[in-house]
Design a protein around this motif. Structure first.
Motif, PDB file in Angstrom:
ATOM      1  N   UNK A  37      35.871  66.139  49.349  1.00  0.00           N
ATOM      2  CA  UNK A  37      36.927  65.628  49.856  1.00  0.00           C
ATOM      3  C   UNK A  37      37.291  63.948  49.175  1.00  0.00           C
ATOM      4  N   UNK A  38      38.593  63.729  48.496  1.00  0.00           N
ATOM      5  CA  UNK A  38      38.376  62.388  47.677  1.00  0.00           C
ATOM      6  C   UNK A  38      38.445  61.267  48.683  1.00  0.00           C
ATOM      7  N   UNK A  39      38.732  61.161  50.047  1.00  0.00           N
ATOM      8  CA  UNK A  39      38.470  60.049  50.712  1.00  0.00           C
ATOM      9  C   UNK A  39      37.182  59.724  51.204  1.00  0.00           C
ATOM     10  N   UNK A  40      36.210  60.826  50.840  1.00  0.00           N
ATOM     11  CA  UNK A  40      34.820  60.205  50.915  1.00  0.00           C
ATOM     12  C   UNK A  40      34.255  59.809  49.782  1.00  0.00           C
ATOM     13  N   UNK A  41      34.978  59.787  48.527  1.00  0.00           N
ATOM     14  CA  UNK A  41      34.404  59.257  47.462  1.00  0.00           C
ATOM     15  C   UNK A  41      34.809  57.728  47.309  1.00  0.00           C
ATOM     16  N   UNK A  42      35.662  57.330  47.853  1.00  0.00           N
ATOM     17  CA  UNK A  42      36.371  56.004  47.968  1.00  0.00           C
ATOM     18  C   UNK A  42      36.133  55.379  49.192  1.00  0.00           C
ATOM     19  N   UNK A  43      36.537  54.052  49.301  1.00  0.00           N
ATOM     20  CA  UNK A  43      36.223  53.424  50.521  1.00  0.00           C
ATOM     21  C   UNK A  43      35.694  51.797  50.364  1.00  0.00           C
ATOM     22  N   UNK A  44      36.057  50.848  51.110  1.00  0.00           N
ATOM     23  CA  UNK A  44      35.961  49.514  50.771  1.00  0.00           C
ATOM     24  C   UNK A  44      36.566  49.107  49.553  1.00  0.00           C
ATOM     25  N   UNK A  45      35.780  48.544  48.817  1.00  0.00           N
ATOM     26  CA  UNK A  45      36.308  48.011  47.658  1.00  0.00           C
ATOM     27  C   UNK A  45      36.536  48.961  46.350  1.00  0.00           C
ATOM     28  N   UNK A  46      35.970  50.016  46.672  1.00  0.00           N
ATOM     29  CA  UNK A  46      36.082  51.077  45.797  1.00  0.00           C
ATOM     30  C   UNK A  46      37.201  52.102  46.082  1.00  0.00           C
ATOM     31  N   UNK A  48      38.964  53.727  43.608  1.00  0.00           N
ATOM     32  CA  UNK A  48      39.090  55.159  42.875  1.00  0.00           C
ATOM     33  C   UNK A  48      37.614  55.602  42.554  1.00  0.00           C
ATOM     34  N   UNK A  49      37.377  56.930  42.673  1.00  0.00           N
ATOM     35  CA  UNK A  49      35.923  57.487  42.560  1.00  0.00           C
ATOM     36  C   UNK A  49      35.421  57.082  41.461  1.00  0.00           C
ATOM     37  N   UNK A  50      34.177  56.235  41.424  1.00  0.00           N
ATOM     38  CA  UNK A  50      33.536  55.644  40.083  1.00  0.00           C
ATOM     39  C   UNK A  50      33.487  56.710  38.824  1.00  0.00           C
ATOM     40  N   UNK A  51      33.267  57.890  39.235  1.00  0.00           N
ATOM     41  CA  UNK A  51      33.180  58.838  38.153  1.00  0.00           C
ATOM     42  C   UNK A  51      34.356  58.949  37.269  1.00  0.00           C
ATOM     43  N   UNK A  52      35.643  58.890  38.045  1.00  0.00           N
ATOM     44  CA  UNK A  52      37.056  59.065  37.455  1.00  0.00           C
ATOM     45  C   UNK A  52      37.183  57.834  36.642  1.00  0.00           C
ATOM     46  N   UNK A  53      36.840  56.660  37.290  1.00  0.00           N
ATOM     47  CA  UNK A  53      37.226  55.395  36.442  1.00  0.00           C
ATOM     48  C   UNK A  53      36.391  55.265  35.215  1.00  0.00           C
ATOM     49  N   UNK A  54      35.430  55.700  35.405  1.00  0.00           N
ATOM     50  CA  UNK A  54      34.228  55.756  34.061  1.00  0.00           C
ATOM     51  C   UNK A  54      34.614  56.777  33.076  1.00  0.00           C
ATOM     52  N   UNK A  55      35.120  58.035  33.539  1.00  0.00           N
ATOM     53  CA  UNK A  55      35.669  59.012  32.553  1.00  0.00           C
ATOM     54  C   UNK A  55      36.615  58.440  31.830  1.00  0.00           C
ATOM     55  N   UNK A  56      37.838  57.671  32.674  1.00  0.00           N
ATOM     56  CA  UNK A  56      39.169  57.426  32.014  1.00  0.00           C
ATOM     57  C   UNK A  56      38.732  56.429  31.134  1.00  0.00           C
ATOM     58  N   UNK A  57      37.868  55.336  31.495  1.00  0.00           N
ATOM     59  CA  UNK A  57      37.758  53.951  30.529  1.00  0.00           C
ATOM     60  C   UNK A  57      37.059  54.394  29.519  1.00  0.00           C
ATOM     61  N   UNK A  58      36.201  55.689  29.584  1.00  0.00           N
ATOM     62  CA  UNK A  58      35.335  55.930  28.312  1.00  0.00           C
ATOM     63  C   UNK A  58      36.472  56.818  27.203  1.00  0.00           C
ATOM     64  N   UNK A 153      43.904  57.154  49.223  1.00  0.00           N
ATOM     65  CA  UNK A 153      43.100  57.357  48.040  1.00  0.00           C
ATOM     66  C   UNK A 153      43.742  58.064  47.103  1.00  0.00           C
ATOM     67  N   UNK A 154      44.579  59.050  47.524  1.00  0.00           N
ATOM     68  CA  UNK A 154      45.256  60.021  46.423  1.00  0.00           C
ATOM     69  C   UNK A 154      46.173  58.915  45.715  1.00  0.00           C
ATOM     70  N   UNK A 155      47.016  58.232  46.073  1.00  0.00           N
ATOM     71  CA  UNK A 155      48.023  57.317  45.275  1.00  0.00           C
ATOM     72  C   UNK A 155      47.036  56.569  44.406  1.00  0.00           C
ATOM     73  N   UNK A 156      46.002  55.889  45.150  1.00  0.00           N
ATOM     74  CA  UNK A 156      45.397  55.050  43.965  1.00  0.00           C
ATOM     75  C   UNK A 156      45.055  55.670  42.808  1.00  0.00           C
ATOM     76  N   UNK A 157      44.304  56.902  43.018  1.00  0.00           N
ATOM     77  CA  UNK A 157      43.795  57.722  41.806  1.00  0.00           C
ATOM     78  C   UNK A 157      44.872  58.384  41.229  1.00  0.00           C
ATOM     79  N   UNK A 158      46.027  58.623  41.898  1.00  0.00           N
ATOM     80  CA  UNK A 158      47.112  59.115  40.934  1.00  0.00           C
ATOM     81  C   UNK A 158      47.801  57.896  39.982  1.00  0.00           C
ATOM     82  N   UNK A 159      47.853  56.811  40.658  1.00  0.00           N
ATOM     83  CA  UNK A 159      48.231  55.821  39.923  1.00  0.00           C
ATOM     84  C   UNK A 159      47.440  55.454  38.792  1.00  0.00           C
TER      85      UNK A 159
END
Lengths: 479, 203
Positions: A37-46, A48-58, A153-159
């Motif tokens: 579930x997406x909401x479990x991968x984010x939280x606090x200052x995170x 976007x799921x770190x994996x997604x962020x890393x994938x996208x920036x790479x 969480x969905x909005x953030x990731x989608x953005x």
């Protein structure tokens, strides 16, 4: 379940880690990232799921010029290998070792594997409905309205994802991925319905899904391009101002050598106007900015000690300030670049209200809330505020003692809101303030959508397992 | 030019399914085969596409039902359902892209799960033109041949852009399809012979 464990009913029995209470009770293997579930991968200052962020920036770093990025598949064994590595120890995997197509595959798979598609089951039909609108502006607007209803969480990731895709499609000359091509690839990944559909029906909605994603991408491509142009203009303005400043300083030095002191009278008159005029000549295209600058100077004027070299010195100062303000504005624009918003909908305000909301100033908005949304508002944490809603139908008269209470409650909460919102702004930035005050409208829908979606989200998190029970194989269109 | 009437009514219809990774050129290949032109647009196929082509061979006229599937992973589950009752399957890869060749094995696994034994399969390496021009050939002809041999497939290297080998490959496939069909027919005939014999004895 008490520990808020979220899983498919089928997978539930497979959890080996015991629930360790609510504090840590994520009920999943700590490194598991897929099918979670997406909401479990984010939280606090995170956000976007770190994996997604890393994938996208790479991908952004290495793959933007690869032809057919996101469309072509990576080698399946490599994909499997990377996926396993990510599941085992996600942090220490060197993504750059893998080919871009493998990375894009993983990102797509991550999105496909979400228990609920990124654009949610609930809003799926809304999105499809929007695609029926013929008028483009209207369609964009209504789709973005639906997007704003997404859980946080969905909005953030989608953005982030949309910005990423826009970055990709901006290079479509080399990678050949037009917004349409990307939409074809991503529509079935992002949108899905919980309804069981026949294969034929499932295919029948795909064109609509594509229109939806394509509209978003095109719109954002436009916005981002416009913003980039703005930044370019600012940059050229910055350069011009810098040049001018250099020139002024040079002549200042010269004049100092010639006449060490100028008449103090001239100093006083030191007209601001003068400098402004000068700059307007320099950058006619930057009218908006000029007016901003004018106000900015007005505020700053008193603080500054007047130099001995009169006009020139003043001009130098003004230019320095101008430079600073350009800097700030540029910074602001850069910061806003990935924001998901339609340009018309007064972007500044939208963005700020979003930030404010995060910091928890959701009080006192109930009235507009209730007016704007027919959804029942659930506010378990602030039960007393719910009572305001008793005021209900406009025509109805309340018993006097209630009416009075409600009135005061509203006032206080409204005041509270004002306070917090001010407090939440970062230290006042004069230029931007001016900008804003022109655009700013009373806090409206956009903010509430956030709040609203957040409540919605929390309510669905607690009922896990009902969704996507069929999720055995990776990619179902139900057949 | 052959008019419509010139082609007699087709005697046989074969169902041929195209599979392969996204972007290897399945749709382009089909377009080249059916319309003899290359269209450079780059839109991914949605779900499945469908074309019909009638061919005249030495002995008869056959119609090919050509199913062009989407290579996108998202549609893969759907793609599988189209293998059913296929007479021929064409697995395609991009000569310049090793990954697409590696994935041929995956495709073959799902093909073999679904199709009936005796289905004609063909391995096609596409984009021969770029491989020759830019020298980006990543998959050697030898490797392709070996793989094809291990699965008992036909093998061709083609270019959907220039049209090289496209028609040859399809003609070869059609020929093989017909042979298989003929063989089956004969088997059926034999069966009836046996039963009639039995009938004779029983009387």
């Amino acid at each position: 379940t008490e520990c808020k464990i979220a899983s498919h009913k089928r997978c539930y029995s497979k959890y080996k880690t015991p629930c360790s209470g609510i504090a840590d009770g994520k009920g999943r293997h700590p490194t598991q990232v897929f099918r979670v579930e997406l909401s479990l991968l984010v939280g606090g200052s995170v956000k976007i799921p770190p994996l997604c962020e890393r994938l996208m920036s790479t991908i952004e770093r290495t793959g933007l010029y690869v032809e057919g990025i996101y469309r072509k598949s990576g080698a399946a064994p490599k994909v499997k290998e990377l996926k396993a590595a990510l599941e085992a120890d996600g942090e220490n995997v060197d993504l750059e070792e893998y080919h871009v197509h493998v990375l894009t595959n993983i990102l797509k798979q991550f999105l496909r594997d979400l228990p609920e598609p990124l654009l949610t089951y609930t809003l799926h039909d809304d999105f499809l409905r929007c695609t029926g609108i013929k008028d483009e502006r209207e369609r964009v607007k209504s789709i973005f309205d639906v997007i704003k209803k997404l859980p946080k969480p969905n909005f953030d990731l989608f953005e982030r994802l949309v910005f990423h895709l826009v970055t990709v499609t901006r290079h479509s000359d080399s990678n050949k991925m037009s917004p349409n091509a990307l939409a074809v690839v991503f529509a079935p990944v992002l949108l899905g319905t919980s309804k069981k559909l026949q294969a034929q029906d499932a295919i029948a909605v795909v064109p609509q899904q594509i229109i939806c994603v394509e509209t978003v991408l095109k719109e954002e491509l436009r916005t981002v391009k416009a913003k980039l142009d703005d930044i370019d203009t600012l940059e050229s303005a910055e350069k011009k101002t810098g040049d001018r400043l250099d020139a002024v300083r040079a002549s200042l030095r010269n004049s100092r050598q010639k006449s060490p002191q100028l008449s103090p009278v001239k100093q006083m008159s030191l007209p601001r106007q003068n400098t402004v005029d000068e700059e307007e000549e320099e950058e006619e295209d930057e009218e908006e900015e000029e007016s901003v600058l004018g106000e900015y100077e007005e505020e700053m004027e008193d603080d500054m000690d007047d130099g001995e070299d009169g006009e020139l010195a003043a001009e130098a100062r003004a230019l320095t300030r101008h430079l600073k303000s350009i800097h700030k504005e540029k910074h602001q624009l850069t910061f806003k670049l990935p924001m998901l918003e339609t340009r018309q909908a007064s972007s500044d305000e939208d963005m700020l209200s979003g930030d404010e909301l995060e910091s928890g100033s959701v009080h006192g908005r109930n009235e507009e809330y209730a007016i704007n949304f027919d959804l029942p508002v659930m506010r378990p944490s602030l039960p007393q505020l719910n009572k305001q809603r008793i005021s209900g139908p406009a025509g109805r008269k309340l018993p006097r003692q209630f009416a009075k209470k409600v009135q005061t409650a509203r006032q206080t909460s409204a005041a509270e809101f004002e306070d917090t919102s001010e407090a939440c702004l970062p230290e006042p930035i004069p230029t931007i303030e001016v900008c804003l005050s022109r655009h700013r409208q009373p806090p409206t829908a956009q903010g509430h959508v956030y709040a609203d979606s957040m409540t919605v989200e929390s309510s669905y998190v607690t009922v896990p397992g009902v969704l996507n029970l069929s999720g055995g194989d990776d990619d179902e269109i139900m057949v | 030019m052959q008019g419509e009437e010139a082609l007699p009514k087709p005697q046989r219809i074969f169902k041929v399914v195209f599979v392969g990774d996204s972007g290897v050129g399945k749709s382009s290949f089909l377009h080249q085969f059916c319309n003899h032109e290359f269209r450079g647009n780059f839109a991914a196929t949605i779900g499945v596409d469908f074309q019909v082509k009638t061919l005249e061979t030495k002995t008869s006229v056959v119609t090919l039902q050509l199913w062009d599937t989407a290579g996108q992973e998202r549609y893969r589950s759907m793609t599988k359902t189209y293998f059913r009752k296929a007479d021929g399957v064409i697995v395609m890869y991009d000569i310049n892209l090793e990954a697409s060749f590696t994935n041929v094995r995956n495709w073959m696994t799902s093909v073999q799960e679904q199709v009936e034994p005796g289905t004609v399969t063909m391995l096609v390496g596409n984009k021969l033109d770029t491989a020759e021009e830019a020298g980006t050939k990543a998959v050697k002809t030898k490797n392709g041949q070996e793989l094809a041999k291990s699965y008992e497939m036909l093998f061709y290297e083609v270019s959907a852009k220039t049209g090289a080998n496209v028609d040859d490959a399809m003609e070869d496939l059609t020929r093989l399809l017909q042979e298989k069909e003929d063989k089956k027919m004969e088997e059926v005939l034999q069966l009836t012979e046996i039963t009639t014999k039995k009938g004779c004895c029983g009387r």
